[in-house]
Design a protein around this motif. Sequence first.
Motif, PDB file in Angstrom:
ATOM      1  N   SER A  62       3.372  31.883  50.174  1.00 61.03           N
ATOM      2  CA  SER A  62       2.478  33.141  49.880  1.00 61.03           C
ATOM      3  C   SER A  62       3.740  34.025  49.145  1.00 61.03           C
ATOM      4  N   ILE A  97      -4.589  32.998  51.465  1.00 56.83           N
ATOM      5  CA  ILE A  97      -3.182  33.250  51.975  1.00 56.83           C
ATOM      6  C   ILE A  97      -3.054  33.102  53.632  1.00 56.83           C
ATOM      7  N   THR A 117       1.867  32.642  41.276  1.00 62.22           N
ATOM      8  CA  THR A 117       1.164  32.485  42.692  1.00 62.22           C
ATOM      9  C   THR A 117       0.563  31.136  42.918  1.00 62.22           C
ATOM     10  N   PRO A 153       3.359  37.482  55.731  1.00 62.41           N
ATOM     11  CA  PRO A 153       2.210  37.554  54.844  1.00 62.41           C
ATOM     12  C   PRO A 153       1.093  36.717  55.465  1.00 62.41           C
ATOM     13  N   PRO A 154       1.268  35.280  55.806  1.00 59.16           N
ATOM     14  CA  PRO A 154       0.235  34.405  56.175  1.00 59.16           C
ATOM     15  C   PRO A 154      -0.439  35.055  57.538  1.00 59.16           C
ATOM     16  N   LYS A 158      -1.697  29.514  54.108  1.00 61.46           N
ATOM     17  CA  LYS A 158      -0.419  28.900  53.312  1.00 61.46           C
ATOM     18  C   LYS A 158       0.727  29.160  53.882  1.00 61.46           C
ATOM     19  N   ALA A 177      -2.431  37.905  56.734  1.00 58.03           N
ATOM     20  CA  ALA A 177      -3.770  37.645  56.372  1.00 58.03           C
ATOM     21  C   ALA A 177      -4.734  37.113  57.277  1.00 58.03           C
ATOM     22  N   TRP A 179      -9.493  34.887  48.617  1.00 54.68           N
ATOM     23  CA  TRP A 179      -8.322  35.053  48.253  1.00 54.68           C
ATOM     24  C   TRP A 179      -7.433  35.398  49.495  1.00 54.68           C
TER      25      TRP A 179
END
Length: 275
Positions: free
Chosen positions: A40, A32, A45, A240-241, A35, A244, A28
Amino acid sequence: MRRSKTSLWVNRILLWLVCLAFLFPIVWLFGIAIKTREESAAFPTVWWPSVPQWQNFTEALTAIDFLGYARNSTIIALISAVLGTLSSSYIAFGFAKLRGPGKKVLFGILLGTMMLPAIVTTIPLYIMFSKIGLTDTYVPWVLWGLAGSAFNIFLFRQNYLTLPEELEEAAIVDGCNYFQIWWRIYLPLSKPIMAAVFLLGFVWAWGDFFTPLLLLSRETTTLAVAPATQYIDPMGRPIPPLIAAGAFMFAAPVIVLFIALQRYFVQGFATSGVK
């Protein structure tokens, strides 16, 4: 025979399901990391990107001083793991082989400290280190390493109790003191438990978030803190990408280390409970 084969396949299926459950967060996180920002944040989702954004990993390396923070994490993790392993082993040797009044009481108090949550001592430790000027340094990790760990001491002690007393007696006859007995005989015979304790100490220090956030500055902090606090856009919003991708690369060395030492890790825990 049929029943044994059936139970074997059931056990294998259960093991595969458990492995998949543990692998799911990693998959998971990787999803992310490749993405776009829009994917994201999409709802519902998007489980897998339409076009993998592999450049997110390169951007995560260059957007912050990733290698510098990785160096800081490595220094702290090695300090904690090496010093913690040696000090815990030496203290455990005393509890296992030395004789003296009150030894069992002290060992009971030591085990009792494991029931004390670490968060309870966080503020007193911060005040103490700030008063003596040890914040923004790695000295606290040196002191923690030299103090040992109650759980690691327990593991070493259980392992040393399995070794025959004749080893100690023969070494004393040959003129060794107790430090030489520990260093030349007991420590080399405890390699599996040493690997397990080293791995535990390294993983704990590598993944510790709150302590570096509290004691270290932006320049000296670790890789556990930097991705969560520094991957932000000009508006101050997290990306977020990149978070992650940084977190995935942050976890990769620990996974590789565990795979390399897993045989010693399992063997160390297995032998520590045999007396």
